[in-house]
Scaffold this motif. Structure first.
Motif: not given
Length: 71
Positions: A59-71
């Motif tokens: 879940s931490d990895l998924s959150k980090n990927l979502l944050d990267l995609l937002k940028k």
């Protein structure tokens, strides 16, 4: 915590659907049989903790990927 004494062959009930039976006692080892519905997951504690840790990491990895995609 509820502490119960049970002899080999005796059991306890948890709710209406789960029964834990002392199958045998050999030396310092107790063998338990657990009768529960298939939809209930049953794990040794160390396996359960490992699953929880893996789920948290995923879940931490998924959150980090979502944050990267937002940028």
């Amino acid at each position: 915590m509820l502490v119960l004494n049970r002899k080999s062959g005796e059991s306890i009930k948890i709710g209406d659907d789960i029964e834990m039976k002392v199958v045998s006692i050999e030396g310092g080892q107790v063998k338990l049989g657990i009768d529960a519905p298939r939809h209930i997951d049953i794990h040794r504690k160390e396996v359960y903790v490992s699953i929880e840790e893996e789920n948290k990491e995923a879940s931490d990895l998924s959150k980090n990927l979502l944050d990267l995609l937002k940028k």
